[in-house]
Write a protein that holds these residues in place. Structure first.
Motif, PDB file in Angstrom:
ATOM      1  N   THR A 172     -36.117  18.270  29.590  1.00 60.82           N
ATOM      2  CA  THR A 172     -36.900  18.734  28.558  1.00 60.82           C
ATOM      3  C   THR A 172     -38.293  18.077  28.595  1.00 60.82           C
ATOM      4  N   TYR A 173     -38.229  16.778  28.844  1.00 60.88           N
ATOM      5  CA  TYR A 173     -39.644  16.139  29.062  1.00 60.88           C
ATOM      6  C   TYR A 173     -40.208  16.391  30.293  1.00 60.88           C
ATOM      7  N   GLN A 177     -31.523  13.062  20.934  1.00 56.64           N
ATOM      8  CA  GLN A 177     -31.064  14.488  20.415  1.00 56.64           C
ATOM      9  C   GLN A 177     -30.536  15.329  21.749  1.00 56.64           C
ATOM     10  N   PHE A 196     -41.260   9.322  22.456  1.00 59.80           N
ATOM     11  CA  PHE A 196     -40.955  10.720  22.324  1.00 59.80           C
ATOM     12  C   PHE A 196     -39.580  10.959  23.342  1.00 59.80           C
ATOM     13  N   ARG A 254     -40.619  16.839  16.227  1.00 59.47           N
ATOM     14  CA  ARG A 254     -40.614  17.479  17.747  1.00 59.47           C
ATOM     15  C   ARG A 254     -42.172  18.268  17.613  1.00 59.47           C
ATOM     16  N   GLU A 272     -39.795  11.472  12.172  1.00 52.24           N
ATOM     17  CA  GLU A 272     -38.677  11.047  13.069  1.00 52.24           C
ATOM     18  C   GLU A 272     -37.815   9.839  12.051  1.00 52.24           C
ATOM     19  N   TYR A 316     -36.129  16.015  12.401  1.00 52.94           N
ATOM     20  CA  TYR A 316     -36.260  16.188  13.849  1.00 52.94           C
ATOM     21  C   TYR A 316     -37.249  17.256  14.349  1.00 52.94           C
ATOM     22  N   SER A 317     -37.029  18.403  13.678  1.00 54.70           N
ATOM     23  CA  SER A 317     -37.730  19.552  13.886  1.00 54.70           C
ATOM     24  C   SER A 317     -39.315  19.318  13.794  1.00 54.70           C
ATOM     25  N   LEU A 347     -36.152  12.194  22.472  1.00 52.69           N
ATOM     26  CA  LEU A 347     -35.200  13.118  23.015  1.00 52.69           C
ATOM     27  C   LEU A 347     -33.957  12.711  23.623  1.00 52.69           C
ATOM     28  N   TYR A 361     -45.229  15.748  17.959  1.00 50.27           N
ATOM     29  CA  TYR A 361     -45.207  15.147  19.036  1.00 50.27           C
ATOM     30  C   TYR A 361     -45.956  16.096  20.189  1.00 50.27           C
TER      31      TYR A 361
END
Length: 542
Positions: free
Chosen positions: A226-227, A217, A210, A190, A181, A186-187, A214, A193
């Protein structure tokens, strides 16, 4: 066979090859998608790749031996090899190896895998790995301590930005997530995480990190969606708490207060609630909000001392940041000036008049409304609007006084006010004692009107010195001394004492003036109040 028949046959073969090639591409694409979804069960994409390579080799040998019709098989096997080879390459990533390429990038597909029971075995494995953590607080603390010790061992490489190759523990995945991060990958962050979250540890700060990740992003709304999707299968209490922090301000505050009631040992909820009432979050604070922030910070410190913070946190850096921020805000709220303001935000003073008493309300912050009542007598009554707009609120300012009749006996008055946040503050209690207020109120008036204590007036050939103002407020005065053309008073002015409440009565027996020589250019006067205090000497010129 004629030339026309030969050409027609060749065209037919060519059309069959084209249709076969197209059909093969479609079937391979569909097969690849199915294989990717089934990746948690077994590496079907690899199996299909191996099979297509074998078919391609066989068809190639047949074609080289002169069997031209085998060319269609070579084309079909070649397409399959390309599709499955590309899929196998994409599945070589850390997250894709576990759940497939599509599930690694589209969270809803992973949810579909769970619903179909495809990754049920993996979830069972994770549950069995973390069941001991949830079994008891002692095991939880032991596990958390082990994670913290492991993270401490990694801090040297963390500071240098080192990535741990082949991470095998939750804290190592979290370490890599933070490094990726901070490095802008970032990929990879992620994926790391998500690998960490598979352990389902009851630790809060990775979830907070996290969520912040997010938000950068996907924005707040995207982060919330998403979370919620990614953590829907968690059995740890941490995702449920972290979701509260993604709510809008009003819902978030109410949800945190409810959570606090149910989990008084959970220190983070006190810290987050203190932020809800802080100047940092609100921009400007009412005194009520300062009181609430102060209370939450003190409760946070108490819960922290009992161990209600460390056992829920993985990253000691964040723990240090919270403690330092809480200490700084607490110190500001406990400064002498702020503490006095919070303790006594309302003052009430009394002023006697011919009709009775005016209660003058002073509030240490802007108010939308002021209400008052005598304790135990009726409902609070608004003082009404003052007639001008308060620039702090943009609303009509409330009238800052109310009245009591001259016959009012000693009692207790209750004062409330509505602050700019729309919250009622109070009630604040004030004793009303007419005799005492007569002395105090008259003295305040006298001290504010020194130049009116005495006055000269010429009536024909007489020069008079008037004491009318002092006679009106003599309820606070024990003695009046004056001097004519003298810097220090040397004479006494006799007057009847006033020991009743309110303003003193003026009648025919009340002395209002004395006759002085025409040569008098100035006079001095000094008062002795009923408590023995002396005023300063006041000079009045003719």
């Amino acid at each position: 066979m004629s030339l026309r028949e030969a050409l027609a046959g060749a065209e037919l073969v060519q059309n069959l090859r084209k249709s076969s090639t197209t059909l093969t591409g479609v079937l391979c694409t569909v097969g690849g998608l199915v294989a990717d979804v089934l990746q948690p069960i077994a590496p079907f994409a690899n199996y299909l790749l191996y099979g297509s390579v074998a078919v391609l080799a066989l068809a190639g040998v047949i074609y080289l031996r002169g069997r031209k019709e085998a060319l269609t098989g070579v084309a079909m096997a070649g397409i399959a090899t390309a599709v499955f080879g590309l899929l196998s390459l994409l599945q070589s990533g850390e997250q894709a190896q576990e759940s497939g390429v599509i599930a690694a990038t589209i969270p809803a597909v992973e949810g579909l895998q769970q619903n179909l029971g495809i990754i049920e075995a993996k979830i069972d494995d994770i549950k069995s790995d973390t069941e001991a953590i949830r079994a008891s607080n002692e095991r939880l603390e032991d596990t958390t301590q082990a994670v913290l010790e492991s993270l401490d061992a990694l801090r040297g490489s963390f500071g240098r930005g080192g990535i741990i190759a082949n991470p095998s523990s939750p804290e190592q995945h979290y370490h890599n997530a933070r490094i990726h991060e901070l490095g802008g990958d970032y990929s990879a962050a992620r994926r790391s995480y998500l690998e960490y979250f598979k352990a389902d540890l009851p630790l809060l700060d990775p979830h907070l990190r996290f969520i912040d990740f997010l938000k950068i992003q996907e924005g707040s709304a995207g982060a919330r969606e998403t979370y919620n999707t990614l953590t829907s299968g968690s059995t740890s209490p941490m995702p449920g708490y972290a979701r509260l922090l993604l709510l809008g301000p009003n819902k978030r505050k109410a949800a945190l207060q409810s959570y606090q009631d149910d989990h008084p040992e959970f220190a983070p909820v006190f810290y987050h609630l203190s932020l809800e009432f802080s100047e940092r979050r609100l921009g400007s604070q009412t005194l009520g909000q300062k009181r609430r922030e102060l209370a939450q910070l003190m409760w946070f410190g108490a819960a922290d001392k009992k161990g209600g913070l460390l056992k829920f946190m993985l990253d000691q850096e964040l723990v240090g940041e919270w403690r330092e921020d809480a200490a700084n805000r607490l110190a500001a709220l406990q400064s002498p000036a702020t503490r006095k303001q919070l303790k006594n935000p309302v003052a009430l003073s009394w002023m006697a008049n011919n009709a009775g008493w005016n209660g003058n309300v002073q509030i240490g912050e802007p108010a939308l409304e002021i209400r008052w009542n005598i304790k135990g007598q009726g409902k609070p009554v608004s003082t009404g609007a003052s007639g001008y707009v308060d620039p702090n609120s943009g609303e009509p300012a409330p009238r800052a006084y109310f009245s009591l009749p001259s016959s009012q006996k000693a009692t207790t008055v209750m004062v409330r006010y509505t602050d700019l946040a729309g919250e009622e503050q109070g009630p604040f209690e004030f004793e009303f004692k007419p005799a005492k207020e007569t002395v105090d109120g008259n003295r305040r008036t006298l001290e504010a009107t020194e130049t009116s204590w005495i006055a000269f007036r010429d009536m024909g050939s007489d020069r008079l010195l008037y004491f009318t103002h002092l006679m009106t407020y003599r309820g606070a005065i024990d003695e009046i001394r004056y001097g004519l053309n003298r810097a220090k008073p040397n004479r006494s002015f006799d007057f009847p004492a006033w020991n009743q409440s309110g303003l003193a009565a003026i009648n025919a027996r009340t002395p209002l003036y004395i006759k002085v020589p025409r040569s008098t250019d100035y006079a001095t006067v000094q008062l002795t109040y009923k408590n023995g205090d002396k005023s300063r000497i006041v000079r009045v010129d003719r």
